[in-house]
Design an enzyme around this catalytic site. Sequence first.
Site, PDB file in Angstrom:
ATOM      1  N   HIS A  58     131.306  20.190 -37.987  1.00 33.51           N
ATOM      2  CA  HIS A  58     131.872  21.279 -37.181  1.00 33.51           C
ATOM      3  C   HIS A  58     130.784  22.169 -36.565  1.00 33.51           C
ATOM      4  CE1 HIS A  58     134.238  24.652 -35.857  1.00 33.51           C
ATOM      5  NE2 HIS A  58     133.720  25.427 -36.799  1.00 33.51           N
ATOM      6  N   HIS A  82     127.260  29.572 -37.892  1.00 30.91           N
ATOM      7  CA  HIS A  82     128.317  30.556 -37.683  1.00 30.91           C
ATOM      8  C   HIS A  82     129.318  30.686 -38.830  1.00 30.91           C
ATOM      9  CE1 HIS A  82     130.840  27.156 -36.272  1.00 30.91           C
ATOM     10  NE2 HIS A  82     131.846  27.940 -36.611  1.00 30.91           N
ATOM     11  N   GLU A  86     130.801  33.323 -43.724  1.00 34.04           N
ATOM     12  CA  GLU A  86     132.250  33.407 -43.917  1.00 34.04           C
ATOM     13  C   GLU A  86     132.698  32.551 -45.098  1.00 34.04           C
ATOM     14  OE1 GLU A  86     134.532  35.180 -42.835  1.00 34.04           O
ATOM     15  OE2 GLU A  86     136.360  34.081 -43.358  1.00 34.04           O
ATOM     16  N   ASP A  87     132.200  31.332 -45.156  1.00 36.77           N
ATOM     17  CA  ASP A  87     132.773  30.367 -46.095  1.00 36.77           C
ATOM     18  C   ASP A  87     131.954  30.127 -47.361  1.00 36.77           C
ATOM     19  OD1 ASP A  87     134.664  30.006 -44.187  1.00 36.77           O
ATOM     20  OD2 ASP A  87     133.821  28.160 -43.381  1.00 36.77           O
ATOM     21  N   ASP A 149     133.487  27.547 -30.997  1.00 39.15           N
ATOM     22  CA  ASP A 149     134.076  27.358 -32.315  1.00 39.15           C
ATOM     23  C   ASP A 149     135.570  27.043 -32.171  1.00 39.15           C
ATOM     24  OD1 ASP A 149     134.563  27.521 -35.072  1.00 39.15           O
ATOM     25  OD2 ASP A 149     134.862  29.701 -34.983  1.00 39.15           O
ATOM     26  N   ASP A 269     149.099  19.487  -4.868  1.00 36.24           N
ATOM     27  CA  ASP A 269     147.658  19.515  -5.096  1.00 36.24           C
ATOM     28  C   ASP A 269     147.256  18.953  -6.458  1.00 36.24           C
ATOM     29  OD1 ASP A 269     148.793  21.568  -6.469  1.00 36.24           O
ATOM     30  OD2 ASP A 269     147.266  23.058  -5.963  1.00 36.24           O
TER      31      ASP A 269
HETATM   32 MN    MN Z   1     133.931  27.606 -37.204  1.00 39.12          MN
END
Ligand code: MN
Length: 716
Positions: A58, A82, A86-87, A149, A269
Site C-alpha cells: 500500500h 504515511h 497511525e497503525d 492514499d 461527446d
Molecule cells: Mn494509507
Amino acid sequence: MALETEKRFRLLTLDELTSKVQEYLPDADVSLLRKAYYFSHEAHCSQKRIEGTPYIDHPLSVASMLADMHLDLTSIIAGLLHDTVEDTETNLKDIEELFGSDVAFIVGALTKLSRMQFRTQEEAQAENFRKMFLAMAEDIRVILIKFADRLHNMRTLEHLPPKKQKRIAQETLEIYAPLANRLGIGWMRAEFEDLSFKYLNPDMYKNLLKKVARRREEQEGYINEVAQQVRNKLSEHGIPAEVTGRVKHLYGIYRKMQIQKIPFDQVYDVLGLRIITDTKIHCYEILGLIHSMWRPIPGRFKDYIALPKSNMYQSLHTSVVGPKGERVEFQIRTHDMHRIAEEGIAAHWMYKEGGRVLEKDARYIRWLRELIHSQKELKDAREFLEMVKGEVTPEVVYVFTPRGEIKELPAGSTPVDFAYSIHTEVGHRCIGARVNGRIVSLRYQLQSGDSVEIITSPSHGPSRDWLNFVVTQRARTRIKQWIRGEERKQSLELGYRLLETEMRKKGLSPNIIKSDEMEEIAKSFSLKSTEDLLVSIGYGKVSVHQVIHKFIPEEKEEEIVPIRKRGKEVEAKGIKIKGIDNILYHTARCCYPIPGDNLIGFVTRGKGVTIHRSDCPNLGRIAVDDARLVDVDWVIDENKTAQARLYVETVDKPGVLASLSALMSSMDVNISHLEANTTHDRRAHLTFIVEVKDKDQLNTLKNKIASTEGVLNVKR
Ligand code: MN
C-alpha cells in the site's frame, strides 16, 4: 479497462520506485528513499492488507503514484511512511530524526487526518474540516499524499465488505472528487468519480460501461478518419499538433444524462478528439481551420482560454457537424494547458523550489484561503461541503468599483454578489445599485466592463429572496448566516413573550425567567441556557406548557388540550351587535366570528346570546329550537379588534414559527394565544388566536401565511 486491472494487481518493487524517481530527480538521495522503504516495511511487517498482500504494497503504491505525479523526494518518503504512525508503534520523533522535519510534519498531518472521519451527512464536523484545510494550506503535499492514499484504497476497495465500500465510495464522491476538481487534478477527479460510481451504482456503471464500449466499436473508425483529416490539414499549414481520441469518463456521462435528463443515445461527446499544440495562437488557428472544414454547432463553442474556469482549466471546446453529418467534439489546448487540466495544483507545485506554491501562480490558493477564512465562521459542515462542491464556474466577468479597481466575479453575478465581495457589511446593508450611473435591480446580471456602485442603508438587512439569485458562495453563506441570526433573535423575542404571558396567567412571576432555576430547567431540556430555551420556545420546539409544568407539575391536562375543546364561550371583545341592547353576549369559541362574517345569535339559557358564524357547523347541532335564534349584525368599530382562530400546518423546521410571528407583527396583528404540536411525519400544527379588525384583514393574513416558506396549509 485492461490497463487499470494491470495497474491494480501488479506489485511494485522498491527498485522500480527508485528508478521511477531517478528519471525525473536524477540527483535524489536514493539511500534515504531506500531507508524509508525499509523503515516502513519493518513498521508494517506484522500487518497484512485485507486482500492478503503484504501491507508494504500500500505505501509503496502510494509513493509510486506520487512519483508518477513527479512530486519531490520529501513527498515520496512521506508517502512511504504515511501509515506508520497511525497503525504501528512508530512515533513522529523517530521519523523526524531519520528523515527530517518536513517529512515528520507531513506524516503528522496525515495521521491527524486519518484519525478523523468525514461525516457526509448531518453532523457538523467543521472543526475537523478546518484542520484538514489548515494542514493543506500549510503544505499542499499533505493533501496530494492523502489523495494518493485514498485513490489506492479506492482501487482496492473490492476487498472490503459492501457496507464499508458504500460508505467510503460515498465519501470519496462527496469530498475527494469535488476537492480534486477544485484543485484542478482532472485525472484524479475522474478516477475518484468512476470508482465511487462503480460501488454506489453498480448496475448503472456496468450498463454504461457496455454502452460506451459499443459506441467505441461503432465510432472508432470514424473518429480516426476525422483525426487523420485534421492531421493532414494541420501539416498542410505547418502547425505542430498531436491529435488523439478521448473518451469521456463514465461518471461524467452519467451526470450529463442526469442533469440534462437525456438518454445515453443523446450524449454526443462520449467520444471526441483532443488536439494539443505548442502555442495559444496555434490553438485559435486550429479552431479556425476546423470551423472552415466543418460547420460548427451554434452554442457549443467555449473559449476557456480567454476565460479560464476557476480551477484554471483552459481549452477551446467546439462541436462540428463532421463528415457524413455526424457530430464531433474537439478540445484544443497547449501542452501547458493540458498539464494544468490533468495535474492542476500538482503541476504548479512540482516546479517550485522548497515546495510552496507561489501565490501569483494559482487561483487554487486564493480559493483555498477564502475557504479557510470562511471556515472560521461556518459552523455547519454541510455548508462547507456545499462550498467545496460549488460549481467550478466556467466564466467570469470583470467589473469596476467606483474607484476604478477591477473585481473578478463568476458570470451571472449580481450587484449583491459584488457588494459581498467588497465587504460583508456592504452586502448586508445593500439596498440598490447603480451600474454605469443607472439604477438597476438587485437581480441585474453584471456584464464585463460594468462600473458598479452599491447603495446602502444602515438600517437594512438581507432578504431570503436574495438566495434565489446570488451566485457566489460567499454571498450565499453570508446571507444565510444573517438570516439564521435574525431568526434566532425573533424566536428569542417570541419565546420570551409567550413564556411571560403564560407565567402571568398562572400567577408566576416573570422574574423567574431570569433566575438560575430557569437555567436549570433549560438544562433539563438539554439546552445550554435560558436563552436557548426561549429560542426553542420561539421555534416551537419546546412548548410553553412543558416549561410551566416544571413549576406546576400537578397542572391538569386541561391546559394542553386544543382550544376548541375548551370552554365554549367567552365575553365578546371589540364588537357591537345591532338590535341587541343590554344583553350579555359572547362570541362562540367553535367558530370565532369576526367583523365581515355573516352572523347568527343563539340565545342560551341564562348566559345571554352566543354569536356564531352563520355557517358554523356546531350551530346546526345545538340550535334545535328556531325560536332561540336571533338575527345579529356587526357594528364596525375601527379601533376594536376581534379574535379569530387560524390553524396552520407547516413543515417541522426551526424558523417557520418565527417567520410567521414576524409576518403577523409586520401586519400589526397581535397573537393572543398559540399552540404548537408536532406530528410523527415531521409536520407542525399551529393554532393561533389572533386579534384582527375584520375578515378582510384576516384573509390578507391567511394569504400571506399560505405563501410563507414551509407552510403547507392554513385554515380558520
Ligand atoms: Mn494509507
